[in-house]
Design a protein around this motif. Structure first.
Motif, mmCIF file in Angstrom:
data_model
loop_
_atom_site.group_PDB
_atom_site.id
_atom_site.type_symbol
_atom_site.label_atom_id
_atom_site.label_comp_id
_atom_site.label_asym_id
_atom_site.label_seq_id
_atom_site.Cartn_x
_atom_site.Cartn_y
_atom_site.Cartn_z
ATOM 1 N N VAL A 101 -6.512 -4.994 0.801
ATOM 2 C CA VAL A 101 -7.330 -5.441 -0.319
ATOM 3 C C VAL A 101 -6.403 -6.194 -1.257
ATOM 4 O O VAL A 101 -5.392 -5.658 -1.701
ATOM 5 C CB VAL A 101 -7.977 -4.228 -1.042
ATOM 6 C CG1 VAL A 101 -8.706 -4.688 -2.291
ATOM 7 C CG2 VAL A 101 -8.906 -3.486 -0.106
ATOM 8 N N LEU A 108 -5.634 -7.703 -4.715
ATOM 9 C CA LEU A 108 -6.050 -7.611 -6.111
ATOM 10 C C LEU A 108 -5.379 -8.714 -6.913
ATOM 11 O O LEU A 108 -4.175 -8.707 -7.101
ATOM 12 C CB LEU A 108 -5.672 -6.249 -6.693
ATOM 13 C CG LEU A 108 -6.250 -5.022 -5.994
ATOM 14 C CD1 LEU A 108 -5.753 -3.755 -6.657
ATOM 15 C CD2 LEU A 108 -7.757 -5.063 -6.007
ATOM 16 N N SER A 110 -9.145 -9.474 -10.771
ATOM 17 C CA SER A 110 -9.889 -8.605 -9.860
ATOM 18 C C SER A 110 -10.669 -7.544 -10.630
ATOM 19 O O SER A 110 -10.198 -6.994 -11.620
ATOM 20 C CB SER A 110 -8.932 -7.923 -8.894
ATOM 21 O OG SER A 110 -9.644 -7.010 -8.092
ATOM 22 N N ARG A 128 -5.519 0.752 -0.012
ATOM 23 C CA ARG A 128 -6.187 0.494 1.263
ATOM 24 C C ARG A 128 -5.474 -0.642 1.972
ATOM 25 O O ARG A 128 -5.134 -1.654 1.371
ATOM 26 C CB ARG A 128 -7.639 0.125 1.005
ATOM 27 C CG ARG A 128 -8.396 1.247 0.330
ATOM 28 C CD ARG A 128 -9.777 0.855 -0.028
ATOM 29 N NE ARG A 128 -10.556 0.745 1.196
ATOM 30 C CZ ARG A 128 -11.844 0.455 1.201
ATOM 31 N NH1 ARG A 128 -12.487 0.222 0.091
ATOM 32 N NH2 ARG A 128 -12.488 0.394 2.345
ATOM 33 N N ALA A 182 -11.766 -4.958 -8.839
ATOM 34 C CA ALA A 182 -11.595 -3.782 -7.978
ATOM 35 C C ALA A 182 -10.830 -2.696 -8.730
ATOM 36 O O ALA A 182 -10.017 -2.976 -9.612
ATOM 37 C CB ALA A 182 -10.843 -4.164 -6.712
ATOM 38 N N GLN A 183 -11.108 -1.465 -8.377
ATOM 39 C CA GLN A 183 -10.398 -0.335 -8.969
ATOM 40 C C GLN A 183 -8.939 -0.344 -8.507
ATOM 41 O O GLN A 183 -8.640 -0.751 -7.385
ATOM 42 C CB GLN A 183 -11.058 0.976 -8.552
ATOM 43 C CG GLN A 183 -12.473 1.131 -9.046
ATOM 44 C CD GLN A 183 -12.533 1.313 -10.553
ATOM 45 O OE1 GLN A 183 -11.647 1.907 -11.151
ATOM 46 N NE2 GLN A 183 -13.584 0.791 -11.163
ATOM 47 N N GLN A 202 0.815 -1.214 0.000
ATOM 48 C CA GLN A 202 0.000 0.000 0.000
ATOM 49 C C GLN A 202 0.854 1.272 0.000
ATOM 50 O O GLN A 202 0.329 2.367 0.134
ATOM 51 C CB GLN A 202 -0.933 0.014 1.229
ATOM 52 C CG GLN A 202 -1.975 -1.073 1.212
ATOM 53 C CD GLN A 202 -1.428 -2.429 1.633
ATOM 54 O OE1 GLN A 202 -0.492 -2.534 2.418
ATOM 55 N NE2 GLN A 202 -2.018 -3.480 1.101
ATOM 56 N N GLU A 226 -7.827 0.847 -5.096
ATOM 57 C CA GLU A 226 -8.135 0.000 -3.943
ATOM 58 C C GLU A 226 -6.869 -0.589 -3.331
ATOM 59 O O GLU A 226 -6.833 -0.921 -2.157
ATOM 60 C CB GLU A 226 -9.098 -1.121 -4.322
ATOM 61 C CG GLU A 226 -10.484 -0.651 -4.681
ATOM 62 C CD GLU A 226 -11.284 -0.178 -3.489
ATOM 63 O OE1 GLU A 226 -10.975 -0.568 -2.349
ATOM 64 O OE2 GLU A 226 -12.228 0.596 -3.694
ATOM 65 N N ARG A 227 -5.813 -0.722 -4.141
ATOM 66 C CA ARG A 227 -4.569 -1.298 -3.608
ATOM 67 C C ARG A 227 -3.923 -0.409 -2.554
ATOM 68 O O ARG A 227 -3.032 -0.834 -1.831
ATOM 69 C CB ARG A 227 -3.577 -1.591 -4.728
ATOM 70 C CG ARG A 227 -2.986 -0.341 -5.333
ATOM 71 C CD ARG A 227 -2.044 -0.667 -6.452
ATOM 72 N NE ARG A 227 -1.517 0.558 -7.010
ATOM 73 C CZ ARG A 227 -0.436 0.621 -7.718
ATOM 74 N NH1 ARG A 227 0.259 -0.448 -7.975
ATOM 75 N NH2 ARG A 227 -0.020 1.763 -8.182
#
Length: 109
Positions: free
Chosen positions: A49, A51, A55, A64, A57-58, A18, A61-62
């Motif tokens: 999160v 990924l 994935s 977080r 996910a946006q 992150q 998001e990585r």
């Protein structure tokens, strides 16, 4: 920072998917120019999160996940965590006020 280099290295941001943790002077740049500061990157404390290749996910998001905390000063974690919570509450309040000022539902933005 007055921590020994070894202790700073224990929370090196490169150990965090992150990008949280210690960044030495010159580790970052802005507009292609070296930033002349050292810092510790913190964010809201969350579970990571993960990924995967498939994935949905946006990419943001990585960012977080958990923080890395130095062992000294011992009160830093509490002080920074409290400040982060206060700033999140303030940002939500301001966002609701901006929505209302635009004639939108308070939760529109």
């Amino acid at each position: 920072f007055e921590l020994p280099e070894f202790e700073k290295g224990l929370i090196d941001y490169r150990r965090s998917p992150q990008f949280r943790g210690y960044m030495w002077q010159g580790a970052e740049n802005t507009g292609g120019r070296r930033d002349e500061r050292e810092q510790i990157e913190f964010g809201s404390e969350e579970g990571a999160v993960h990924l995967g290749a498939s994935s949905t996910a946006q990419l943001f998001e990585r960012l977080r996940g958990p923080n890395q905390w130095p062992s000294h000063p011992p009160e830093l974690r509490t002080v920074v965590s409290d400040w982060l919570e206060d700033m999140e509450a303030l940002s939500r309040l301001l966002t609701r006020a901006i929505s209302a000022s635009l004639g939108l539902d308070a939760l529109a933005l």
